[in-house]
Design an enzyme around this catalytic site. Structure first.
Site: not given
Length: 436
Positions: A29, A31-32, A34, A95, A147
């Site tokens: 998660a 730094p948040g 998404k 992610d 990414c």
């Protein structure tokens, strides 16, 4: 009030498409960005469990979460590969950490990655995805994203999981330009359904790069060690339940029996707190907010409240998996960092003082006599650390207001009016007031 990220980074949350009330897991998660996007999509209704193993990254996530006032996120420090079982999620986002080739345009250089990193990264990515499959309910949805462009970190990882895990690829129904996923790489055929994966390059959205694939969790059936059937190309082919393997009927209604799915209502007292004392303290806090600050008592009671130490936490998650986790894998290393927002803190004499996060998140119901409208000059004085004359202001905590916006908490005492905004917030306001 805003969290800025590359437009391409919003695609995984849109592909996951959670609904209000869903039980959602963000397995990597911090730094948040998404996580907060998911909360926005869900109208902050229903639990999001945000997991990350690194304390430094979690501090960044918490700072962003409190600043934005996101109220339905349970932050957990844990290695996603070792996340306890016992609780089934409706939606899971992986992610995954990666080589970051999609950030070349923003960073201006390619990451220096060797074969050792690739071996480590792909093993980590596969383990995270497999754990995500294990904690997703049958019929639930997963999105795996990176990414980077490297197929060994994208299609190859998903291909291995598709061979023996109860999942299938689904098309992503978003109206955005992209290239399809690869179904052949270095002379090897990959699962043909990976054609439905997305490869997003910088020219597609004038942004960064991304890979993502949407997966549907299938029903488990007892059929051997892995329960899968494999065709001649090595691609996973879910079998009909009558033949054994994974069931294709995944559209059965989702059960909301909390205990059956490993979920329970968030208790009024954090584990270890006395529940009766916690309930009494919450009731006193309700009366304080109603009579001193003017908040609607019905609205206050509709929110979730939890006592943890000196703080009262407020949340809109409704339920959490912590009880099941405590029973599930006692050897796993995880801990709850926060749930929702710190709303009040017990001060001298036991009186509860509202936090900056609470006042800025729900500013409109604050009683007028507890709001202090400031000029730019008065605000400069306060953020510099000096006091303002109290005038006719009531003693105790008040809300600072500048140009119609509640900025946070102040305190009126014998020395006058002072700000209690916190160092970082005061520095941001100083830069806004004097940008030079």
């Amino acid at each position: 009030l805003f969290h800025v990220q590359q437009s391409v980074m919003g695609l995984p949350s849109l592909a996951l498409a959670p609904s209000p009330g869903d039980r959602v897991l963000d397995l990597c998660a911090a730094p948040g960005g998404k996580t907060f996007h998911l909360a926005e999509i869900m109208d902050e209704t229903g639990p999001i469990v945000a997991v990350d193993p690194k304390e430094k990254r979690l501090r960044g996530l918490l700072g962003n979460m409190y600043r934005l006032g996101v109220s339905n996120v349970l932050v957990v420090a844990a290695d996603g590969r070792e996340l306890p079982g016992g609780a089934a999620f409706d939606r899971v986002l992986v992610d995954a950490p990666c080589s970051g080739e999609g950030n070349y345009r923003r960073q201006g250089h390619l990451p220096a990655r060797g074969r050792g990193f690739t071996r480590y990264a792909t093993a980590l990515q596969e383990a995270l995805l497999r754990r995500a499959v294990a904690v997703t309910r049958p019929g639930g949805v997963l999105v795996y994203s990176t990414c980077t462009y490297a197929p060994e970190e994208n299609e190859a990882v998903v291909d291995r999981v598709l061979r023996d895990a109860p999942v299938r690829v689904e098309p992503i129904e978003l109206g955005a330009p992209h290239d399809p996923g690869w179904t052949r790489w270095e002379g090897t055929d990959l699962h043909p359904d990976l054609h439905h994966a997305w490869r997003v390059y910088p020219h597609h959205l004038d942004s960064g790069g991304l890979f993502m694939v949407r997966l549907r969790r299938l029903n488990d059936c007892a059929a051997g060690a892995d329960g899968s059937a494999v065709d001649g190309s090595g691609a996973n082919v879910p079998r009909d339940p009558a033949e054994g393997g994974f069931a294709l009927d995944v559209d059965a209604p989702r059960t909301r029996d909390a205990e059956e799915q490993g979920w329970s209502r968030v208790p009024v007292g954090f584990p270890g707190e006395d529940s009766e004392a916690a309930s009494a303290r919450v009731e006193r806090a309700h009366l304080e907010l109603e009579h001193r600050f003017g908040y609607d008592p019905d609205w206050i009671r509709r929110l979730g409240w939890m006592v943890r130490g000196d703080h009262l936490w407020i949340h809109t998650a409704g339920e959490w998996p912590v009880t099941a986790w405590r029973r599930s894998r006692p050897g796993s290393d995880w801990r709850v960092v926060s749930l929702g927002l710190r709303a009040l803190r017990r001060g001298p004499g036991g009186r509860e003082t509202p936090s900056n996060h609470f006042l800025t998140r729900w500013p409109r119901d604050i009683a007028p006599e507890r709001k202090v409208d400031l000029t730019a000059g008065e605000l400069r004085t306060l953020v510099a650390g000096d006091a303002q004359p109290p005038g006719e202001l009531p003693t105790g905590p008040v809300a600072h207001v500048w140009e119609g916006t509640v900025l946070g908490r102040g305190m009126v005492g014998r020395a006058g009016l002072r700000q209690e905004l916190g160092k970082a917030h005061a520095e941001r306001l100083s830069r806004i007031l004097d940008p030079s």
